[in-house]
Design a protein around this motif. Structure first.
Motif, PDB file in Angstrom:
ATOM      1  N   VAL A   7       0.853  -1.194   0.000  1.00 56.97           N
ATOM      2  CA  VAL A   7       0.000   0.000   0.000  1.00 56.97           C
ATOM      3  C   VAL A   7       0.883   1.235   0.000  1.00 56.97           C
ATOM      4  O   VAL A   7       1.788   1.366   0.825  1.00 56.97           O
ATOM      5  CB  VAL A   7      -0.952   0.029   1.212  1.00 56.97           C
ATOM      6  CG1 VAL A   7      -1.739   1.342   1.243  1.00 56.97           C
ATOM      7  CG2 VAL A   7      -1.907  -1.162   1.175  1.00 56.97           C
ATOM      8  N   ARG A   8       0.619   2.134  -0.928  1.00 54.20           N
ATOM      9  CA  ARG A   8       1.356   3.393  -1.044  1.00 54.20           C
ATOM     10  C   ARG A   8       0.409   4.563  -0.756  1.00 54.20           C
ATOM     11  O   ARG A   8      -0.664   4.644  -1.332  1.00 54.20           O
ATOM     12  CB  ARG A   8       1.924   3.531  -2.454  1.00 54.20           C
ATOM     13  CG  ARG A   8       2.806   4.770  -2.672  1.00 54.20           C
ATOM     14  CD  ARG A   8       3.241   4.845  -4.125  1.00 54.20           C
ATOM     15  NE  ARG A   8       2.115   5.113  -5.016  1.00 54.20           N
ATOM     16  CZ  ARG A   8       2.003   4.654  -6.262  1.00 54.20           C
ATOM     17  NH1 ARG A   8       2.943   3.879  -6.772  1.00 54.20           N
ATOM     18  NH2 ARG A   8       0.957   4.954  -7.000  1.00 54.20           N
ATOM     19  N   ILE A   9       0.804   5.453   0.158  1.00 54.38           N
ATOM     20  CA  ILE A   9       0.002   6.643   0.452  1.00 54.38           C
ATOM     21  C   ILE A   9       0.433   7.745  -0.512  1.00 54.38           C
ATOM     22  O   ILE A   9       1.577   8.202  -0.494  1.00 54.38           O
ATOM     23  CB  ILE A   9       0.191   7.107   1.918  1.00 54.38           C
ATOM     24  CG1 ILE A   9      -0.166   5.984   2.888  1.00 54.38           C
ATOM     25  CG2 ILE A   9      -0.656   8.356   2.191  1.00 54.38           C
ATOM     26  CD1 ILE A   9      -1.599   5.500   2.834  1.00 54.38           C
ATOM     27  N   ASP A  10      -0.483   8.178  -1.371  1.00 57.22           N
ATOM     28  CA  ASP A  10      -0.175   9.184  -2.387  1.00 57.22           C
ATOM     29  C   ASP A  10      -0.484  10.606  -1.916  1.00 57.22           C
ATOM     30  O   ASP A  10       0.143  11.562  -2.370  1.00 57.22           O
ATOM     31  CB  ASP A  10      -0.976   8.895  -3.665  1.00 57.22           C
ATOM     32  CG  ASP A  10      -0.685   7.497  -4.208  1.00 57.22           C
ATOM     33  OD1 ASP A  10       0.503   7.170  -4.381  1.00 57.22           O
ATOM     34  OD2 ASP A  10      -1.643   6.732  -4.435  1.00 57.22           O
ATOM     35  N   ASN A  11      -1.447  10.734  -1.023  1.00 60.37           N
ATOM     36  CA  ASN A  11      -1.831  12.063  -0.531  1.00 60.37           C
ATOM     37  C   ASN A  11      -2.336  11.921   0.902  1.00 60.37           C
ATOM     38  O   ASN A  11      -3.085  10.989   1.222  1.00 60.37           O
ATOM     39  CB  ASN A  11      -2.930  12.668  -1.421  1.00 60.37           C
ATOM     40  CG  ASN A  11      -3.405  14.014  -0.901  1.00 60.37           C
ATOM     41  OD1 ASN A  11      -2.612  14.933  -0.692  1.00 60.37           O
ATOM     42  ND2 ASN A  11      -4.707  14.145  -0.684  1.00 60.37           N
ATOM     43  N   PHE A  12      -1.914  12.838   1.772  1.00 58.27           N
ATOM     44  CA  PHE A  12      -2.337  12.828   3.171  1.00 58.27           C
ATOM     45  C   PHE A  12      -2.373  14.291   3.598  1.00 58.27           C
ATOM     46  O   PHE A  12      -1.343  14.880   3.910  1.00 58.27           O
ATOM     47  CB  PHE A  12      -1.328  12.037   4.014  1.00 58.27           C
ATOM     48  CG  PHE A  12      -1.757  11.745   5.425  1.00 58.27           C
ATOM     49  CD1 PHE A  12      -2.119  10.467   5.801  1.00 58.27           C
ATOM     50  CD2 PHE A  12      -1.785  12.748   6.382  1.00 58.27           C
ATOM     51  CE1 PHE A  12      -2.496  10.180   7.107  1.00 58.27           C
ATOM     52  CE2 PHE A  12      -2.159  12.486   7.682  1.00 58.27           C
ATOM     53  CZ  PHE A  12      -2.517  11.193   8.046  1.00 58.27           C
ATOM     54  N   LYS A  13      -3.554  14.881   3.589  1.00 57.14           N
ATOM     55  CA  LYS A  13      -3.639  16.334   3.807  1.00 57.14           C
ATOM     56  C   LYS A  13      -4.892  16.694   4.601  1.00 57.14           C
ATOM     57  O   LYS A  13      -5.991  16.258   4.275  1.00 57.14           O
ATOM     58  CB  LYS A  13      -3.647  17.075   2.467  1.00 57.14           C
ATOM     59  CG  LYS A  13      -3.506  18.576   2.604  1.00 57.14           C
ATOM     60  CD  LYS A  13      -3.355  19.225   1.239  1.00 57.14           C
ATOM     61  CE  LYS A  13      -3.168  20.733   1.370  1.00 57.14           C
ATOM     62  NZ  LYS A  13      -3.034  21.383   0.039  1.00 57.14           N
ATOM     63  N   GLU A  14      -4.691  17.489   5.646  1.00 54.28           N
ATOM     64  CA  GLU A  14      -5.815  17.971   6.451  1.00 54.28           C
ATOM     65  C   GLU A  14      -6.357  19.250   5.838  1.00 54.28           C
ATOM     66  O   GLU A  14      -5.607  20.172   5.513  1.00 54.28           O
ATOM     67  CB  GLU A  14      -5.361  18.234   7.884  1.00 54.28           C
ATOM     68  CG  GLU A  14      -6.514  18.540   8.825  1.00 54.28           C
ATOM     69  CD  GLU A  14      -6.101  18.547  10.288  1.00 54.28           C
ATOM     70  OE1 GLU A  14      -6.959  18.855  11.133  1.00 54.28           O
ATOM     71  OE2 GLU A  14      -4.927  18.227  10.576  1.00 54.28           O
ATOM     72  N   ARG A  15      -7.669  19.325   5.664  1.00 52.69           N
ATOM     73  CA  ARG A  15      -8.283  20.521   5.088  1.00 52.69           C
ATOM     74  C   ARG A  15      -8.251  21.682   6.080  1.00 52.69           C
ATOM     75  O   ARG A  15      -8.404  21.478   7.283  1.00 52.69           O
ATOM     76  CB  ARG A  15      -9.731  20.238   4.684  1.00 52.69           C
ATOM     77  CG  ARG A  15      -9.852  19.214   3.567  1.00 52.69           C
ATOM     78  CD  ARG A  15     -11.264  19.152   3.049  1.00 52.69           C
ATOM     79  NE  ARG A  15     -11.480  17.979   2.211  1.00 52.69           N
ATOM     80  CZ  ARG A  15     -12.626  17.702   1.603  1.00 52.69           C
ATOM     81  NH1 ARG A  15     -13.677  18.503   1.765  1.00 52.69           N
ATOM     82  NH2 ARG A  15     -12.744  16.621   0.857  1.00 52.69           N
ATOM     83  N   GLU A  16      -8.052  22.874   5.565  1.00 57.12           N
ATOM     84  CA  GLU A  16      -8.022  24.058   6.420  1.00 57.12           C
ATOM     85  C   GLU A  16      -9.402  24.305   7.026  1.00 57.12           C
ATOM     86  O   GLU A  16     -10.419  24.196   6.346  1.00 57.12           O
ATOM     87  CB  GLU A  16      -7.585  25.288   5.611  1.00 57.12           C
ATOM     88  CG  GLU A  16      -6.119  25.259   5.202  1.00 57.12           C
ATOM     89  CD  GLU A  16      -5.698  26.537   4.502  1.00 57.12           C
ATOM     90  OE1 GLU A  16      -6.404  27.545   4.654  1.00 57.12           O
ATOM     91  OE2 GLU A  16      -4.665  26.505   3.806  1.00 57.12           O
ATOM     92  N   ASN A  17      -9.393  24.624   8.309  1.00 56.08           N
ATOM     93  CA  ASN A  17     -10.612  24.993   9.040  1.00 56.08           C
ATOM     94  C   ASN A  17     -11.651  23.870   9.098  1.00 56.08           C
ATOM     95  O   ASN A  17     -12.818  24.112   9.408  1.00 56.08           O
ATOM     96  CB  ASN A  17     -11.265  26.251   8.442  1.00 56.08           C
ATOM     97  CG  ASN A  17     -10.300  27.417   8.416  1.00 56.08           C
ATOM     98  OD1 ASN A  17      -9.541  27.617   9.355  1.00 56.08           O
ATOM     99  ND2 ASN A  17     -10.321  28.179   7.328  1.00 56.08           N
TER     100      ASN A  17
END
Length: 293
Positions: free
Chosen positions: A210-220
């Motif tokens: 398994v490869r994580i391509d994107n890991f991002k918390e949305r603002e607010n």
């Protein structure tokens, strides 16, 4: 306080990861009934008022048959060099098998205190447990021999106390609120891989990464976007992972998302893709690319 590093070795499926999860109270090394589940050297950090014990949970040792398994064997051997104490975990088998004998030969070359943990004692009669203990006692290489049941939390505390009695005083090597040296991305990838292992037929799981391509918390927003790719070795495996009308990959995604949300304490928007990398486990460059260095 007492502190130190404990490498945990043993062949596949003897219950090392179950023991680590019981000690920590959280599932860091994934637990599955498939062999070769743990694929990395994972440091699990146990803290109490009087100690910090860093367990190095290693891949289950097996005779290597491809580049991936060669790397996993190296991880297990390397962990012994970093340790203060070695724990050798065996299961309820009444006979000492070939792989266990290979591990014992490796341990004989290591001049460190050693604890033998006999797991799954809930499946043994008392005379059978005594029989196993006698065989290992006759080797005269283990400082302590402890029978436990990781699944039923039997004698796990006694194992911790045995380690404390053998450790020297030392510093806290990690912050006292840390539970592992691995990143959130790594643990998320392991959760996804576990759900795939648990849901797929026997011929597919060994060839999954398994490869994580994107890991991002949305603002607010209390929402994390995660994009991940499930890697398989064959086109036929890709079809199985996707399932009819996408049913299987959807099921894997739903189960993984629930556990990831609990782990991250956040809502998660998880998207999964499936990609073929033909026979990747046999290719050293591909094995390295997927993080098994």
């Amino acid at each position: 306080m007492k502190s130190g590093f404990i490498s945990v070795v043993g062949r596949a499926n003897v219950g090392k990861s179950t023991l680590m999860a019981k000690i920590l109270g959280e599932k860091i090394s994934i637990i599955s009934n498939k062999a070769q589940t743990t694929r990395d050297k994972i440091q699990i950090i146990y803290n109490d008022e009087e100690s910090q014990i860093i367990f190095i949970d290693t891949p289950g040792i097996q005779t290597p048959s491809n580049k991936l398994q060669e790397k996993l064997f190296e991880f297990s051997e390397e962990s012994l060099k970093e340790s203060d104490i070695v724990t050798f975990v065996v299961d309820n088998s009444l006979e000492i098998g070939r792989l266990d004998k290979e591990i014992i030969a490796m341990l004989e070359r290591i001049r460190l205190p050693k604890i033998l943990v006999i797991n799954k004692v809930d499946l043994l009669r008392e005379d059978e447990l005594d029989q196993i203990k006698e065989k290992y006692q006759a080797m005269d290489m283990f400082d302590q021999i402890i029978g436990i049941s990781a699944l039923e939390d039997k004698n796990v505390k006694a194992y911790i106390e045995a380690i404390k009695s053998m450790l020297d005083e030392g510093p806290a090597y990690y912050d006292r609120d840390m539970i592992t040296d691995k990143s959130e991305r790594f643990i998320v990838s392991e959760i996804i891989r576990e759900k795939a292992l648990n849901n797929l037929s026997e011929e597919v799981p060994h060839g999954i990464a398994v490869r994580i391509d994107n890991f991002k918390e949305r603002e607010n927003k209390r929402l994390i976007d995660i994009d991940a790719t499930i890697i398989v070795e064959r086109n036929s495996h890709k079809e199985i992972v996707i399932g009819k009308g996408g049913s299987m990959v959807k099921k894997i995604g739903m189960e993984a998302r629930k556990e990831i949300e609990t782990f991250l304490d956040s809502k998660v928007n998880l998207k999964l893709w499936v990609k073929v990398e033909k026979d990747w486990r046999k290719k050293e460059k591909m094995v390295d690319r997927f993080g098994y260095k």
